[in-house]
Design an enzyme around this catalytic site. Structure first.
Site, PDB file in Angstrom:
ATOM      1  N   LYS A   1       0.848  -1.245   0.238  1.00 12.73           N
ATOM      2  CA  LYS A   1      -0.029   0.058  -0.271  1.00 12.73           C
ATOM      3  C   LYS A   1       0.907   1.271  -0.022  1.00 12.73           C
ATOM      4  O   LYS A   1       1.658   1.376   0.774  1.00 12.73           O
ATOM      5  CB  LYS A   1      -0.753   0.082   1.094  1.00 12.73           C
TER       6      LYS A   1
ATOM      7  N   LYS B   1       5.426   2.856   8.409  1.00 10.13           N
ATOM      8  CA  LYS B   1       3.955   3.610   8.723  1.00 10.13           C
ATOM      9  C   LYS B   1       2.849   2.704   8.954  1.00 10.13           C
ATOM     10  O   LYS B   1       2.227   2.951  10.045  1.00 10.13           O
ATOM     11  CB  LYS B   1       3.970   4.598   7.523  1.00 10.13           C
TER      12      LYS B   1
ATOM     13  N   LYS C   1       4.990   1.655  -3.080  1.00 10.74           N
ATOM     14  CA  LYS C   1       5.136   3.391  -3.597  1.00 10.74           C
ATOM     15  C   LYS C   1       5.453   3.218  -4.991  1.00 10.74           C
ATOM     16  O   LYS C   1       5.865   2.288  -5.538  1.00 10.74           O
ATOM     17  CB  LYS C   1       6.352   3.843  -2.832  1.00 10.74           C
TER      18      LYS C   1
ATOM     19  N   ASP D   1       0.062  11.013  -3.960  1.00 16.52           N
ATOM     20  CA  ASP D   1       0.866  11.456  -3.138  1.00 16.52           C
ATOM     21  C   ASP D   1       1.446  12.792  -3.841  1.00 16.52           C
ATOM     22  O   ASP D   1       0.433  13.600  -4.341  1.00 16.52           O
ATOM     23  CB  ASP D   1       2.277  10.367  -3.402  1.00 16.52           C
TER      24      ASP D   1
ATOM     25  N   THR E   1      -4.443  13.500   5.790  1.00 18.02           N
ATOM     26  CA  THR E   1      -3.061  13.555   6.221  1.00 18.02           C
ATOM     27  C   THR E   1      -3.052  14.692   7.202  1.00 18.02           C
ATOM     28  O   THR E   1      -2.171  14.570   8.368  1.00 18.02           O
ATOM     29  CB  THR E   1      -2.058  13.588   5.010  1.00 18.02           C
TER      30      THR E   1
ATOM     31  N   ASN F   1      -1.537  19.472  -0.719  1.00 17.60           N
ATOM     32  CA  ASN F   1      -2.821  19.047  -0.045  1.00 17.60           C
ATOM     33  C   ASN F   1      -2.380  18.730   1.297  1.00 17.60           C
ATOM     34  O   ASN F   1      -3.203  19.199   2.257  1.00 17.60           O
ATOM     35  CB  ASN F   1      -3.061  17.533  -0.646  1.00 17.60           C
TER      36      ASN F   1
ATOM     37  N   SER G   1      -7.352   5.919   3.854  1.00 17.02           N
ATOM     38  CA  SER G   1      -7.154   5.003   2.946  1.00 17.02           C
ATOM     39  C   SER G   1      -7.748   3.703   3.229  1.00 17.02           C
ATOM     40  O   SER G   1      -8.220   2.906   2.353  1.00 17.02           O
ATOM     41  CB  SER G   1      -5.815   4.887   2.200  1.00 17.02           C
TER      42      SER G   1
HETATM   43  N1  GLU Z   1       0.956   9.115   0.030  1.00 12.48           N
HETATM   44  C1  GLU Z   1       0.508   8.872   1.261  1.00 12.48           C
HETATM   45  C2  GLU Z   1       1.547   8.842   2.265  1.00 12.48           C
HETATM   46  O1  GLU Z   1       2.831   8.685   1.785  1.00 12.48           O
HETATM   47  C3  GLU Z   1      -0.577   8.345   1.416  1.00 12.48           C
HETATM   48  C4  GLU Z   1      -0.450   6.662   0.992  1.00 12.48           C
HETATM   49  C5  GLU Z   1      -1.842   5.842   0.982  1.00 12.48           C
HETATM   50  O2  GLU Z   1      -2.882   6.355   1.236  1.00 12.48           O
HETATM   51  O3  GLU Z   1      -1.883   4.730   0.485  1.00 12.48           O
HETATM   52  O4  GLU Z   1       1.452   8.192   3.348  1.00 12.48           O
END
Ligand code: GLU
Length: 424
Positions: free
Chosen positions: A69, A93, A105, A145, A189, A219, A360
């Protein structure tokens, strides 16, 4: 920016935490390399009729805790080492937040501002097509992202569904509300970071008002700025990639006005908005560079843009007492050491910016169960998750006598190694 390989930095952070644990060799081997690295050449027919090929990536770092994810980034600086590091941080995370996902990613090396809307859509669709054999709601679930948003996720989902031959809403998160997105995802976030900060202030018994500088007004930066200014913090410095503004009077910017102005004018340095006016005359003395913003004498510094901005060159000049990392990887390990000596408290990215992936997860659950939660329910659940993670990281740091980053990593590694033992 100091040119540093972010994946090397991620591995140093991992090593720092592993000293506190008795990890076995095989676990160390799997945890320090990504499971799968996908590199793509993505063709795009430009509006001019010419064909251009872009480099695309997806790194599936680890899936001990669940499907890979993590977001998709569109930026000219995207490269394989950056994506590897970002996927690694997603693994940590998700484990810190205790959401059932692994780390992933992706991204495209592109400046999306140079593409027309049609080109952006086609590039996204071609990316989705090429990635489709390797993703899916139980395999790997992308999200937004840097420079990607709900529109891009909608295109991505639509293209994947076409290839799959069935409607597949849970293959990506961060979609628009009309297309199966979750209420609260867009601001999640920023809101998650806000909850973490409020908990920290309570724990340390710090009283507001506190002065805040925020680097980045995408964002994440814009939503946290809005929340902070509505909750008795003074947001005295702001920036975007083109430059920044600093309010020397200390009364704090009017974030609603700054947001409107930035939408119209395209750059924050033309949006010196205090009280009920945006004053171009005052702007002259309020102009500040992105570098100088980091060194301001404020209570809280929030890097909310790209990695490596706090490094060995400027760490000694940082004056804030608390750094809340809303970007991924903004502080290098060398800078971390200097900040610790200076007794500056760093709230690490893997905790501070985890609100996005947490909502998410809620979106993924709603899609799978064909539910739609009210905003209040999403916010309450997010608050609960962020508070729990903050308390666990805080306690771990007390127990092991470490900084918060190392404590978060220890917590994550304990969870990951437990799963590794059970599955091997
Ligand atoms: N891009 C965001 C992060 O770095 C969210 C990733 C997601 O929701 O999967 O945490």
């Amino acid at each position: 920016m100091v040119a540093q390989n972010p994946f090397d930095n991620a591995l140093i952070q991992l090593k720092n935490a592993s000293k506190y644990l008795n990890l076995d060799e095989s676990f160390w081997t799997v945890i320090s390399t990504p499971k799968r690295t996908i590199q793509l050449s993505i063709p795009l027919k430009k509006d001019t009729g010419d064909l251009e090929v872009f480099k695309g990536y997806r790194v599936q770092y680890n899936n001990f805790l669940g499907p890979y994810k993590g977001g998709l980034r569109y930026h000219p600086q995207v490269n394989i080492d950056e994506v590897k590091a970002l996927s690694f941080w997603m693994m940590i995370k998700n484990a810190v937040l205790d959401v059932p996902f692994g780390g992933g990613k992706g991204g495209i090396e592109v400046d999306p501002k140079k593409l027309s809307k049609k080109e952006l859509e086609n590039l996204t669709r071609n990316f989705a097509k090429l990635l489709s054999p390797n993703i899916g709601e139980d395999i790997d679930v992308p999200a937004p992202d840097v420079n990607t948003n709900s529109q891009i996720m909608d295109w991505f989902e639509d293209e994947f569904s076409k290839v799959a031959g069935k409607d597949s809403p849970a293959v990506v998160t961060g979609k628009s509300l009309e297309n199966g997105g979750s209420k609260g995802r867009e601001e999640a976030t920023g809101m998650g970071g806000f909850f973490v900060l409020e908990n920290l202030l309570n724990t340390l018994n710090l009283k507001k008002p506190l002065r805040v500088a925020i680097q980045g007004f995408g964002n994440v930066g814009s939503h946290i700025a809005e929340l902070l200014s509505k909750n008795d913090y003074l947001v005295v410095a702001l920036s975007d990639s083109k430059g920044g503004i600093f309010d020397q009077s200390g009364s704090g910017f009017n974030i609603d006005l700054v947001k409107d102005c930035k939408e119209k004018k395209g750059r924050i340095s033309d949006c010196y908005c205090i009280g009920s006016v945006c004053d171009l005359a005052a702007k002259q003395k309020g102009d500040i560079s992105n570098e100088k913003l980091l060194e301001l004498d404020v209570d809280i510094l929030i890097p909310a843009a790209l990695e490596n901005v706090i490094n060995e060159r400027n760490a000694n000049n940082i004056k804030a007492k608390i750094i809340l990392e809303m970007a991924n990887g903004p502080t290098t390990p060398k800078a971390d050491k200097i900040l610790q000596e200076k007794e500056i408290l760093v709230v690490p990215d893997v905790l501070a910016n985890a609100g996005g992936v947490t909502v998410s997860y809620f979106e993924w659950l709603q899609n799978r169960n064909k539910e739609s939660w009210e905003l209040e329910e999403v916010i309450n659940k997010l608050k609960e998750k962020m508070e729990k993670a903050f308390n666990e990281v805080w306690q771990k740091s007390q127990e092991k006598n470490t900084n918060l980053r190392t404590a978060a990593y220890i917590l994550a590694l304990e969870r990951l190694s437990e799963k590794f033992k059970l599955s091997s």
